[in-house]
Design a protein around this motif. Structure first.
Motif, PDB file in Angstrom:
ATOM      1  N   GLY A 136     -27.308  88.378  26.846  1.00 20.92           N
ATOM      2  CA  GLY A 136     -26.592  87.517  27.775  1.00 20.92           C
ATOM      3  C   GLY A 136     -27.142  86.120  27.887  1.00 20.92           C
ATOM      4  N   LYS A 137     -27.797  85.610  26.826  1.00 20.01           N
ATOM      5  CA  LYS A 137     -28.322  84.254  26.867  1.00 20.01           C
ATOM      6  C   LYS A 137     -27.849  83.471  25.645  1.00 20.01           C
ATOM      7  N   LEU A 138     -27.598  82.188  25.855  1.00 22.18           N
ATOM      8  CA  LEU A 138     -27.141  81.316  24.790  1.00 22.18           C
ATOM      9  C   LEU A 138     -28.349  80.622  24.167  1.00 22.18           C
ATOM     10  N   ALA A 139     -28.521  80.775  22.849  1.00 17.41           N
ATOM     11  CA  ALA A 139     -29.666  80.185  22.159  1.00 17.41           C
ATOM     12  C   ALA A 139     -29.341  78.769  21.707  1.00 17.41           C
ATOM     13  N   VAL A 140     -30.209  77.812  22.061  1.00 18.07           N
ATOM     14  CA  VAL A 140     -30.057  76.416  21.662  1.00 18.07           C
ATOM     15  C   VAL A 140     -31.312  76.004  20.905  1.00 18.07           C
ATOM     16  N   GLU A 145     -37.511  74.465  17.912  1.00 16.09           N
ATOM     17  CA  GLU A 145     -37.770  75.112  19.194  1.00 16.09           C
ATOM     18  C   GLU A 145     -36.473  75.697  19.739  1.00 16.09           C
ATOM     19  N   ILE A 146     -36.542  76.955  20.163  1.00 17.51           N
ATOM     20  CA  ILE A 146     -35.337  77.636  20.663  1.00 17.51           C
ATOM     21  C   ILE A 146     -35.416  77.796  22.173  1.00 17.51           C
ATOM     22  N   THR A 147     -34.391  77.293  22.858  1.00 16.36           N
ATOM     23  CA  THR A 147     -34.281  77.458  24.305  1.00 16.36           C
ATOM     24  C   THR A 147     -33.167  78.450  24.591  1.00 16.36           C
ATOM     25  N   TYR A 148     -33.415  79.398  25.496  1.00 19.90           N
ATOM     26  CA  TYR A 148     -32.401  80.389  25.855  1.00 19.90           C
ATOM     27  C   TYR A 148     -31.819  80.033  27.221  1.00 19.90           C
ATOM     28  N   ILE A 149     -30.515  79.798  27.241  1.00 17.35           N
ATOM     29  CA  ILE A 149     -29.830  79.366  28.466  1.00 17.35           C
ATOM     30  C   ILE A 149     -29.058  80.533  29.065  1.00 17.35           C
ATOM     31  N   VAL A 150     -29.270  80.779  30.334  1.00 19.81           N
ATOM     32  CA  VAL A 150     -28.488  81.791  31.043  1.00 19.81           C
ATOM     33  C   VAL A 150     -27.092  81.210  31.299  1.00 19.81           C
ATOM     34  N   PRO A 151     -26.022  81.881  30.863  1.00 12.07           N
ATOM     35  CA  PRO A 151     -24.667  81.337  31.000  1.00 12.07           C
ATOM     36  C   PRO A 151     -24.302  80.914  32.421  1.00 12.07           C
ATOM     37  N   THR A 152     -24.799  81.621  33.427  1.00 10.26           N
ATOM     38  CA  THR A 152     -24.461  81.267  34.806  1.00 10.26           C
ATOM     39  C   THR A 152     -25.074  79.941  35.238  1.00 10.26           C
ATOM     40  N   ASP A 153     -26.058  79.441  34.467  1.00  9.29           N
ATOM     41  CA  ASP A 153     -26.671  78.148  34.783  1.00  9.29           C
ATOM     42  C   ASP A 153     -25.898  76.975  34.196  1.00  9.29           C
ATOM     43  N   ILE A 154     -24.896  77.273  33.375  1.00 16.80           N
ATOM     44  CA  ILE A 154     -24.110  76.216  32.725  1.00 16.80           C
ATOM     45  C   ILE A 154     -22.963  75.773  33.640  1.00 16.80           C
ATOM     46  N   TYR A 155     -22.854  74.453  33.859  1.00 13.66           N
ATOM     47  CA  TYR A 155     -21.738  73.909  34.634  1.00 13.66           C
ATOM     48  C   TYR A 155     -20.502  73.743  33.734  1.00 13.66           C
ATOM     49  N   TYR A 156     -20.687  73.005  32.643  1.00 13.82           N
ATOM     50  CA  TYR A 156     -19.580  72.802  31.709  1.00 13.82           C
ATOM     51  C   TYR A 156     -20.133  72.367  30.354  1.00 13.82           C
ATOM     52  N   ILE A 157     -19.251  72.397  29.359  1.00 10.81           N
ATOM     53  CA  ILE A 157     -19.591  71.983  28.003  1.00 10.81           C
ATOM     54  C   ILE A 157     -18.479  71.069  27.508  1.00 10.81           C
ATOM     55  N   TYR A 158     -18.840  69.998  26.839  1.00  6.94           N
ATOM     56  CA  TYR A 158     -17.805  69.147  26.269  1.00  6.94           C
ATOM     57  C   TYR A 158     -18.175  68.731  24.851  1.00  6.94           C
ATOM     58  N   ARG A 159     -17.142  68.458  24.065  1.00  6.10           N
ATOM     59  CA  ARG A 159     -17.319  68.082  22.659  1.00  6.10           C
ATOM     60  C   ARG A 159     -17.195  66.574  22.525  1.00  6.10           C
ATOM     61  N   GLU A 160     -18.177  65.946  21.893  1.00  8.06           N
ATOM     62  CA  GLU A 160     -18.165  64.502  21.664  1.00  8.06           C
ATOM     63  C   GLU A 160     -18.551  64.254  20.216  1.00  8.06           C
ATOM     64  N   GLU A 161     -17.584  63.736  19.448  1.00  5.42           N
ATOM     65  CA  GLU A 161     -17.754  63.564  18.016  1.00  5.42           C
ATOM     66  C   GLU A 161     -18.110  64.913  17.385  1.00  5.42           C
ATOM     67  N   LYS A 162     -19.312  65.080  16.824  1.00  5.62           N
ATOM     68  CA  LYS A 162     -19.654  66.338  16.164  1.00  5.62           C
ATOM     69  C   LYS A 162     -20.697  67.127  16.936  1.00  5.62           C
ATOM     70  N   VAL A 163     -20.821  66.826  18.221  1.00  7.15           N
ATOM     71  CA  VAL A 163     -21.828  67.476  19.057  1.00  7.15           C
ATOM     72  C   VAL A 163     -21.181  68.118  20.286  1.00  7.15           C
ATOM     73  N   SER A 164     -21.620  69.331  20.626  1.00  3.72           N
ATOM     74  CA  SER A 164     -21.201  69.975  21.870  1.00  3.72           C
ATOM     75  C   SER A 164     -22.338  69.797  22.879  1.00  3.72           C
ATOM     76  N   ARG A 165     -22.033  69.182  24.023  1.00  4.78           N
ATOM     77  CA  ARG A 165     -23.052  68.933  25.046  1.00  4.78           C
ATOM     78  C   ARG A 165     -22.917  69.971  26.156  1.00  4.78           C
ATOM     79  N   ILE A 166     -24.020  70.686  26.401  1.00  8.25           N
ATOM     80  CA  ILE A 166     -24.049  71.747  27.407  1.00  8.25           C
ATOM     81  C   ILE A 166     -24.734  71.199  28.657  1.00  8.25           C
ATOM     82  N   ILE A 167     -23.991  71.106  29.754  1.00 12.58           N
ATOM     83  CA  ILE A 167     -24.516  70.574  31.010  1.00 12.58           C
ATOM     84  C   ILE A 167     -24.937  71.737  31.897  1.00 12.58           C
ATOM     85  N   THR A 168     -26.230  71.804  32.236  1.00  7.97           N
ATOM     86  CA  THR A 168     -26.761  72.926  33.008  1.00  7.97           C
ATOM     87  C   THR A 168     -27.476  72.438  34.265  1.00  7.97           C
ATOM     88  N   LYS A 169     -27.950  73.389  35.043  1.00 11.09           N
ATOM     89  CA  LYS A 169     -28.695  73.065  36.258  1.00 11.09           C
ATOM     90  C   LYS A 169     -30.003  72.360  35.941  1.00 11.09           C
TER      91      LYS A 169
END
Length: 243
Positions: A136-140, A145-169
């Protein structure tokens, strides 16, 4: 196992049917199983072939698309309905018939892509759940270096050019993973597409405010900025949010 969505194209104009059939051929998950040139034909073919989705022209002689949709919804195995029309004023009425979406003519490939994404999400949610990481964790990954993000901590994600930006707490993370792939992986965690480039966590939504031309602004708890909700996603978003 290959998952196929069976589609029926209904339009009284042969050119319009051929154009849509050509565009749909670019989606391996969509199989066009038949065509009809009238509302009556749409009903008969739907009874016989049982399509999963019907792309239904609104303006047809005798029985128009709205009348045909009403009959299709009464079938034992009723298909999803996507209306096609050259007149945007039909959009509001289209959703009265539980349409999953509507397409404006002439067809726009980006709008069609959004529609196919919505159809696939409707059919393939179970597959997305099965392939989601069981922890249940998203690997970034960033520079090894790998960071594991808990999905419930994510506010939103948006795509800009060729990058997806994950906005979290705790901060912002950039990944190269396409938004549609993140949407599939996060499907079990109440994430919802509000725009072709934005994916939002419904658990953090606090308010929807009308904007203009059928679009809305969305507010998230603990965040000052607002996000724009495309009018194509408003009805489905409200259904997902409300009891």
């Amino acid at each position: 196992m290959t998952e196929i969505i069976r589609a029926l194209i209904v339009d009284d104009e042969r050119y319009a049917r051929d154009e849509l059939k050509h565009l749909l051929s670019g989606y391996p998950s969509i199989q066009v199983i038949g065509e009809a040139d009238s509302g009556e034909g749409a009903i008969m073919k739907s009874i016989k072939d049982q399509p999963d989705v019907v792309f239904l022209d609104v303006e047809m002689p005798k029985m128009n698309g709205m009348e045909a949709a009403k009959s299709l919804l009464e079938l034992k195995k009723s298909p999803l309905i996507v209306f096609a029309t050259a007149y945007p004023e039909f959009a509001a009425e289209a959703f009265r018939y539980e349409a999953i979406d509507y397409l404006l003519k002439p067809y726009d490939e980006e709008q069609l892509k959004d529609t196919i994404d919505r159809i696939q999400k409707k059919f393939f949610v179970s597959s997305a759940i099965e392939t989601t990481n069981t922890l249940g964790k998203l690997a970034v990954e960033d520079e090894g270096e790998i960071t594991y993000i808990v999905p419930t901590d994510i506010y939103y994600i948006y795509r800009e050019e060729k990058v997806s930006r994950i906005i979290t707490k705790t901060g912002t993370f950039d990944v190269k993973t396409p938004l549609k792939d993140l949407e599939k992986r996060l499907a079990p965690y109440s994430f919802f597409r509000i725009h072709k480039s934005y994916l939002v966590n419904l658990n953090h939504v606090s308010k929807l405010t009308p904007w203009f031309n059928g679009a809305y602004h969305l507010e998230l708890r603990d965040m000052e900025e607002t996000l724009a909700v495309s009018r194509n996603y408003v009805k489905a978003l409200r259904q997902a949010l409300e009891l």
